[in-house]
Design a protein around this motif. Structure first.
Motif, PDB file in Angstrom:
ATOM      1  N   ASN A  85       0.821  -1.209   0.000  1.00 27.95           N
ATOM      2  CA  ASN A  85       0.000   0.000   0.000  1.00 27.95           C
ATOM      3  C   ASN A  85       0.856   1.261   0.000  1.00 27.95           C
ATOM      4  OD1 ASN A  85      -2.849   0.911   0.159  1.00 27.95           O
ATOM      5  ND2 ASN A  85      -2.141   1.921   2.017  1.00 27.95           N
ATOM      6  N   ALA A  86       1.977   1.223   0.737  1.00 32.96           N
ATOM      7  CA  ALA A  86       2.839   2.396   0.822  1.00 32.96           C
ATOM      8  C   ALA A  86       3.478   2.723  -0.519  1.00 32.96           C
ATOM      9  CB  ALA A  86       3.929   2.162   1.868  1.00 32.96           C
ATOM     10  N   ILE A  87       4.091   1.721  -1.144  1.00 35.81           N
ATOM     11  CA  ILE A  87       4.752   1.954  -2.433  1.00 35.81           C
ATOM     12  C   ILE A  87       3.713   2.288  -3.499  1.00 35.81           C
ATOM     13  CG2 ILE A  87       6.147   0.901  -4.251  1.00 35.81           C
ATOM     14  CD1 ILE A  87       7.439  -0.823  -2.034  1.00 35.81           C
ATOM     15  N   GLY A  88       2.626   1.526  -3.511  1.00 38.72           N
ATOM     16  CA  GLY A  88       1.595   1.773  -4.510  1.00 38.72           C
ATOM     17  C   GLY A  88       0.956   3.138  -4.378  1.00 38.72           C
ATOM     18  N   ASN A  89       0.763   3.594  -3.134  1.00 42.64           N
ATOM     19  CA  ASN A  89       0.073   4.862  -2.936  1.00 42.64           C
ATOM     20  C   ASN A  89       0.918   6.068  -3.290  1.00 42.64           C
ATOM     21  OD1 ASN A  89      -2.750   5.077  -2.011  1.00 42.64           O
ATOM     22  ND2 ASN A  89      -2.110   3.536  -0.550  1.00 42.64           N
ATOM     23  N   LEU A  90       2.202   5.866  -3.564  1.00 40.10           N
ATOM     24  CA  LEU A  90       2.968   6.976  -4.125  1.00 40.10           C
ATOM     25  C   LEU A  90       2.325   7.438  -5.435  1.00 40.10           C
ATOM     26  CD1 LEU A  90       6.634   5.798  -3.482  1.00 40.10           C
ATOM     27  CD2 LEU A  90       5.456   7.719  -2.394  1.00 40.10           C
ATOM     28  N   GLY A  91       1.641   6.518  -6.099  1.00 45.89           N
ATOM     29  CA  GLY A  91       0.918   6.889  -7.302  1.00 45.89           C
ATOM     30  C   GLY A  91      -0.203   7.869  -7.032  1.00 45.89           C
ATOM     31  N   GLY A  92      -0.722   7.875  -5.791  1.00 46.64           N
ATOM     32  CA  GLY A  92      -1.752   8.836  -5.452  1.00 46.64           C
ATOM     33  C   GLY A  92      -1.257  10.265  -5.504  1.00 46.64           C
ATOM     34  N   GLY A  93       0.054  10.453  -5.319  1.00 45.75           N
ATOM     35  CA  GLY A  93       0.629  11.781  -5.452  1.00 45.75           C
ATOM     36  C   GLY A  93       1.065  12.082  -6.871  1.00 45.75           C
ATOM     37  N   PHE A  94       1.690  11.104  -7.508  1.00 49.75           N
ATOM     38  CA  PHE A  94       2.247  11.358  -8.832  1.00 49.75           C
ATOM     39  C   PHE A  94       1.196  11.297  -9.941  1.00 49.75           C
ATOM     40  CE2 PHE A  94       5.997  10.208  -6.362  1.00 49.75           C
ATOM     41  CZ  PHE A  94       6.842  11.252  -6.716  1.00 49.75           C
ATOM     42  N   GLY A  95       0.055  10.634  -9.692  1.00 52.38           N
ATOM     43  CA  GLY A  95      -1.022  10.644 -10.682  1.00 52.38           C
ATOM     44  C   GLY A  95      -1.570  12.053 -10.896  1.00 52.38           C
ATOM     45  N   PRO A  96      -2.039  12.724  -9.820  1.00 49.62           N
ATOM     46  CA  PRO A  96      -2.482  14.112  -9.994  1.00 49.62           C
ATOM     47  C   PRO A  96      -1.380  15.026 -10.510  1.00 49.62           C
ATOM     48  CG  PRO A  96      -3.289  13.230  -7.919  1.00 49.62           C
ATOM     49  CD  PRO A  96      -2.334  12.208  -8.476  1.00 49.62           C
ATOM     50  N   LEU A  97      -0.132  14.772 -10.065  1.00 48.39           N
ATOM     51  CA  LEU A  97       0.971  15.619 -10.521  1.00 48.39           C
ATOM     52  C   LEU A  97       1.211  15.438 -12.016  1.00 48.39           C
ATOM     53  CD1 LEU A  97       3.109  17.618  -9.458  1.00 48.39           C
ATOM     54  CD2 LEU A  97       4.677  15.682  -9.260  1.00 48.39           C
ATOM     55  N   GLY A  98       1.117  14.199 -12.500  1.00 51.68           N
ATOM     56  CA  GLY A  98       1.285  13.953 -13.928  1.00 51.68           C
ATOM     57  C   GLY A  98       0.217  14.657 -14.744  1.00 51.68           C
ATOM     58  N   ILE A  99      -1.025  14.612 -14.261  1.00 52.40           N
ATOM     59  CA  ILE A  99      -2.091  15.328 -14.955  1.00 52.40           C
ATOM     60  C   ILE A  99      -1.814  16.826 -14.942  1.00 52.40           C
ATOM     61  CG2 ILE A  99      -4.543  15.859 -14.975  1.00 52.40           C
ATOM     62  CD1 ILE A  99      -5.108  13.203 -13.747  1.00 52.40           C
ATOM     63  N   ALA A 100      -1.385  17.338 -13.768  1.00 45.53           N
ATOM     64  CA  ALA A 100      -1.139  18.778 -13.649  1.00 45.53           C
ATOM     65  C   ALA A 100      -0.065  19.243 -14.622  1.00 45.53           C
ATOM     66  CB  ALA A 100      -0.728  19.111 -12.215  1.00 45.53           C
ATOM     67  N   ALA A 101       0.984  18.437 -14.784  1.00 44.20           N
ATOM     68  CA  ALA A 101       2.052  18.819 -15.706  1.00 44.20           C
ATOM     69  C   ALA A 101       1.525  18.899 -17.139  1.00 44.20           C
ATOM     70  CB  ALA A 101       3.199  17.812 -15.611  1.00 44.20           C
ATOM     71  N   VAL A 102       0.670  17.936 -17.515  1.00 44.43           N
ATOM     72  CA  VAL A 102       0.088  17.956 -18.859  1.00 44.43           C
ATOM     73  C   VAL A 102      -0.858  19.144 -19.014  1.00 44.43           C
ATOM     74  CG1 VAL A 102      -1.347  16.678 -20.493  1.00 44.43           C
ATOM     75  CG2 VAL A 102       0.328  15.462 -19.102  1.00 44.43           C
ATOM     76  N   VAL A 103      -1.658  19.412 -17.968  1.00 48.12           N
ATOM     77  CA  VAL A 103      -2.616  20.518 -18.020  1.00 48.12           C
ATOM     78  C   VAL A 103      -1.890  21.850 -18.148  1.00 48.12           C
ATOM     79  CG1 VAL A 103      -4.336  21.783 -16.668  1.00 48.12           C
ATOM     80  CG2 VAL A 103      -4.452  19.294 -16.811  1.00 48.12           C
ATOM     81  N   ASP A 104      -0.812  22.033 -17.364  1.00 46.11           N
ATOM     82  CA  ASP A 104      -0.066  23.284 -17.432  1.00 46.11           C
ATOM     83  C   ASP A 104       0.557  23.502 -18.805  1.00 46.11           C
ATOM     84  OD1 ASP A 104      -0.652  24.244 -14.950  1.00 46.11           O
ATOM     85  OD2 ASP A 104       1.215  23.595 -13.993  1.00 46.11           O
ATOM     86  N   SER A 105       0.917  22.380 -19.471  1.00 48.92           N
ATOM     87  CA  SER A 105       1.573  22.519 -20.779  1.00 48.92           C
ATOM     88  C   SER A 105       0.575  22.672 -21.922  1.00 48.92           C
ATOM     89  CB  SER A 105       2.483  21.326 -21.045  1.00 48.92           C
ATOM     90  OG  SER A 105       1.730  20.128 -21.104  1.00 48.92           O
ATOM     91  N   THR A 106      -0.664  22.167 -21.744  1.00 46.99           N
ATOM     92  CA  THR A 106      -1.643  22.215 -22.836  1.00 46.99           C
ATOM     93  C   THR A 106      -2.754  23.216 -22.588  1.00 46.99           C
ATOM     94  OG1 THR A 106      -2.977  20.443 -21.854  1.00 46.99           O
ATOM     95  CG2 THR A 106      -1.220  19.791 -23.371  1.00 46.99           C
TER      96      THR A 106
END
Length: 452
Positions: free
Chosen positions: A368-389
């Motif tokens: 759960n700990a390692i997998g839930n790092l995706g809970g932070g990087f998922g929104p961050l990945g979207i944010a990076a795409v949103v900021d660029s597009t």
């Protein structure tokens, strides 16, 4: 006996644990609504604001395993009460954040406070439900996630519309009101959750003996267990499961964090209307969490249903990203949400098949700990795409790519977690059927047949 004992146990502990998870999920996802105003208050872009999620899940990952080991040592009821109290206080205190770094500190503190709750509950359920019933119990517990959105999203929309009331901004009302229930629920945990079946007053002595015998048989089937946390953390099965589990937080938290923003783009909606519309996908998730665990348990086919649900997620994100109609986008969001959540009860039945006791507490927490790092990087990945597009819809392509990778990795997960076939026993000749081979007669010395 089986129906009576497990039915009574489910009725006694699952509704209360579900209520706690509703509170946890609201406190974890409230930042998605606060984002509509708090981002402007802090004066940061989408990527910088979403970095707060990375701080939350980083702290969550750091403290997850130690928290679950402490839960195993002192008892789930005591440790879950501590978790509730601290995360409630931190959530309320987040209303005081007025700078970016104060916000980041509050998110990190919330991750540290809440670490261990979800894996702790999964471990706790493994102490009450045999393997054949565990998937349905986890599915019933996880129903709290969509319920939290169904109830919480409209509530947070109403709180956002209180902007200016009592001298507080709408985002401050969100953090204060959603943090108080966790503080109030903490003492109830000590009263309502027994440490284990031995203390279950609702079971007769013969019922307790039956349940303990079933759980002991599960532990025996799991085989010899590692005694050190280091051995569990180095187990390739645990590492494989953790890496695979990244797919679910990446997709579900990415979706929940950005869902209010996506729906806000449907048209001229008030905060309350955004809250009501954003609850719709989670009504569908609730239906999926009831139906899919039952189908998995019917023929014990967890991998088949994990793959099917990830396929549904891929279809949902594709439709949402490409469709022009708000109605089609909503249908896609519903499909993506159902797939991301309904696959998880099947996944969580896999770990207790090879880990029990303290090893299970460590392994579940690590996954759960390692997998839930995706809970932070998922929104961050979207944010990076949103900021660029400049559009939130293109950010869904990131979640689509993650879901495709997860679907492709299901066969690898199955191969890594499936038990190795037992070696065939060496065949031994049957003495009764073995024909003795006579020694050759000695050759006389000087015979032409004597070897030279």
């Amino acid at each position: 006996m089986e129906t009576r004992v497990l039915g009574r146990t489910a009725r006694r502990i699952l509704p209360f644990l579900g209520l706690l998870y509703v509170i946890a999920y609201i406190d974890r996802s409230n930042v998605g609504f606060a984002k509509l105003e708090l981002q402007a208050e802090l004066g940061v872009g989408a990527t910088a604001f979403t970095l707060g999620q990375v701080f939350f899940f980083t702290a969550y990952a750091i403290f997850e395993v130690p928290s679950n080991l402490m839960l195993h040592r002192v008892g789930a009821h005591r440790w879950i009460a501590r978790i509730l109290l601290t995360w409630g206080v931190v959530t309320v205190a987040t209303a005081l954040a007025h700078t970016t770094w104060q916000f980041y500190l509050a998110r990190f503190a919330l991750g540290a406070a809440e670490a261990g709750f979800f894996p702790g509950v999964l471990y706790y359920l493994s102490q009450w439900f045999p393997g054949s019933h565990r998937g349905r119990a986890i599915g019933a517990f996880m129903l709290a996630a969509p319920v939290s959105f169904i109830l919480g999203n409209p509530l947070m929309g109403l709180l956002m519309d209180l902007d200016g009331t009592g001298g507080m901004a709408g985002w401050q009302w969100v953090f204060v009101v959603t943090g108080i229930p966790a503080v109030l629920a903490a003492p109830l945990v000590l009263c309502l959750l027994p440490r284990g079946p031995e203390q279950a007053r609702w079971l007769a002595p013969d019922e307790r003996r039956w349940l303990l015998a079933e759980l002991a048989a599960d532990r025996a089937r799991a085989g010899e267990q590692p005694h050190r946390a280091r051995a569990v953390l180095g187990d390739r099965r645990v590492l494989t499961a953790a890496l695979f589990f990244l797919v679910f937080p990446l997709s579900t938290y990415g979706l929940s964090f950005w869902l209010p923003t996506l729906i806000d783009g449907f048209g001229d909606l008030t905060h309350t209307e955004v809250g009501l519309v954003s609850a719709v996908p989670y009504v569908c998730v609730a239906a999926g969490l009831v139906a899919v665990p039952r189908l998995v348990a019917r023929r014990d086919t967890p991998y088949t249903w994990i793959a099917a649900m990830l396929g549904l997620t891929v279809v949902g994100f594709t439709v949402t990203a490409l469709a022009d109609s708000p109605l089609l986008r909503m249908a896609g969001l519903c499909a993506a949400a159902v797939g991301g959540y309904a696959a998880q009860p099947a996944f969580w039945t896999l770990i207790p098949r090879f880990l029990t006791g303290a090893a299970a507490a460590t392994g579940i927490a690590a996954v759960n700990a390692i997998g839930n790092l995706g809970g932070g990087f998922g929104p961050l990945g979207i944010a990076a795409v949103v900021d660029s597009t400049g559009t939130a819809l293109t950010g869904l392509m990131f979640l689509l790519a993650v879901s495709v990778l997860g679907l492709a990795a299901v066969p690898l997960l199955r191969r890594a977690l499936s038990p190795a076939p037992a070696p065939a026993p060496a065949s031994t000749p049957d003495p009764a059927s073995t024909t003795p081979v006579p020694f050759p007669a000695p050759v006389p010395k000087g015979s032409p047949h004597e070897p030279q």
